[in-house]
Write a protein that holds these residues in place. Sequence first.
Motif, PDB file in Angstrom:
ATOM      1  N   THR A 197      37.939  79.772 -14.657  1.00 54.60           N
ATOM      2  CA  THR A 197      38.312  80.327 -15.960  1.00 54.60           C
ATOM      3  C   THR A 197      38.421  79.253 -17.027  1.00 54.60           C
ATOM      4  OG1 THR A 197      39.857  81.841 -17.055  1.00 54.60           O
ATOM      5  CG2 THR A 197      40.816  80.190 -15.578  1.00 54.60           C
ATOM      6  N   GLU A 198      38.136  79.631 -18.242  1.00 49.86           N
ATOM      7  CA  GLU A 198      38.320  78.759 -19.409  1.00 49.86           C
ATOM      8  C   GLU A 198      39.398  79.328 -20.320  1.00 49.86           C
ATOM      9  OE1 GLU A 198      37.017  75.771 -20.486  1.00 49.86           O
ATOM     10  OE2 GLU A 198      36.001  75.580 -18.574  1.00 49.86           O
ATOM     11  N   SER A 199      39.288  80.623 -20.644  1.00 48.47           N
ATOM     12  CA  SER A 199      40.213  81.221 -21.616  1.00 48.47           C
ATOM     13  C   SER A 199      41.333  82.027 -20.974  1.00 48.47           C
ATOM     14  CB  SER A 199      39.437  82.118 -22.579  1.00 48.47           C
ATOM     15  OG  SER A 199      38.896  83.224 -21.874  1.00 48.47           O
ATOM     16  N   ASN A 205      40.796  84.889 -19.010  1.00 45.80           N
ATOM     17  CA  ASN A 205      40.424  86.253 -18.638  1.00 45.80           C
ATOM     18  C   ASN A 205      40.143  86.385 -17.139  1.00 45.80           C
ATOM     19  OD1 ASN A 205      40.755  87.333 -21.178  1.00 45.80           O
ATOM     20  ND2 ASN A 205      38.623  87.016 -21.765  1.00 45.80           N
ATOM     21  N   SER A 235      34.470  83.402 -14.988  1.00 46.13           N
ATOM     22  CA  SER A 235      33.960  83.656 -16.332  1.00 46.13           C
ATOM     23  C   SER A 235      32.792  82.722 -16.619  1.00 46.13           C
ATOM     24  CB  SER A 235      35.064  83.452 -17.368  1.00 46.13           C
ATOM     25  OG  SER A 235      35.501  82.107 -17.343  1.00 46.13           O
ATOM     26  N   HIS A 243      31.043  80.499 -19.757  1.00 51.06           N
ATOM     27  CA  HIS A 243      31.340  80.001 -21.104  1.00 51.06           C
ATOM     28  C   HIS A 243      30.180  79.134 -21.576  1.00 51.06           C
ATOM     29  CE1 HIS A 243      32.527  75.666 -20.773  1.00 51.06           C
ATOM     30  NE2 HIS A 243      32.550  75.979 -19.505  1.00 51.06           N
ATOM     31  N   PRO A 251      33.046  77.445 -15.589  1.00 56.23           N
ATOM     32  CA  PRO A 251      34.297  76.911 -16.127  1.00 56.23           C
ATOM     33  C   PRO A 251      34.609  75.553 -15.489  1.00 56.23           C
ATOM     34  CG  PRO A 251      34.554  79.191 -15.472  1.00 56.23           C
ATOM     35  CD  PRO A 251      33.232  78.743 -14.948  1.00 56.23           C
TER      36      PRO A 251
END
Length: 148
Positions: free
Chosen positions: A10-12, A14, A56, A58, A64
Amino acid sequence: MTDIAILVGTESGNAQMVADALQEVLEEAHEVALHEEPDYDELDFSSRDVLIISCSTHGDGELPDNIIPLCDALKEQKPDLSHIRYGVVALGDQTYHQTFCQAGKDVDALLASLGAVRVGERFEVDACTQPLPDEDARDWVRDWAEQL
């Protein structure tokens, strides 16, 4: 009861939110370990039977940052994962149609190349049309777990 490891890329946040939802549902009938910073050595793939990856996409279809070291280690070590069954929740944005869910697709392909067997279909989440990905993921994982 199955021992399931959930790996998060994950980055954000979600994919983390989705992983938390998956864990909540699966814990009703299984042992579940959530790995927010998946580490190749800590995971001990030789003793794992079931994985779920919540990942995710990105940038321009990239993985990520937190899951890159794991993927690099898998590519380098090339362990035999033929004893592992897995599922993938891939998050993306269809407005980036050429790289939609690319990171999840890449992790899926990597696991398959090492002999792991995907259970069911990869669940692809579109940020544009699925504003509550954790709710959709709950429904998906219930169906997925029945196929184990």
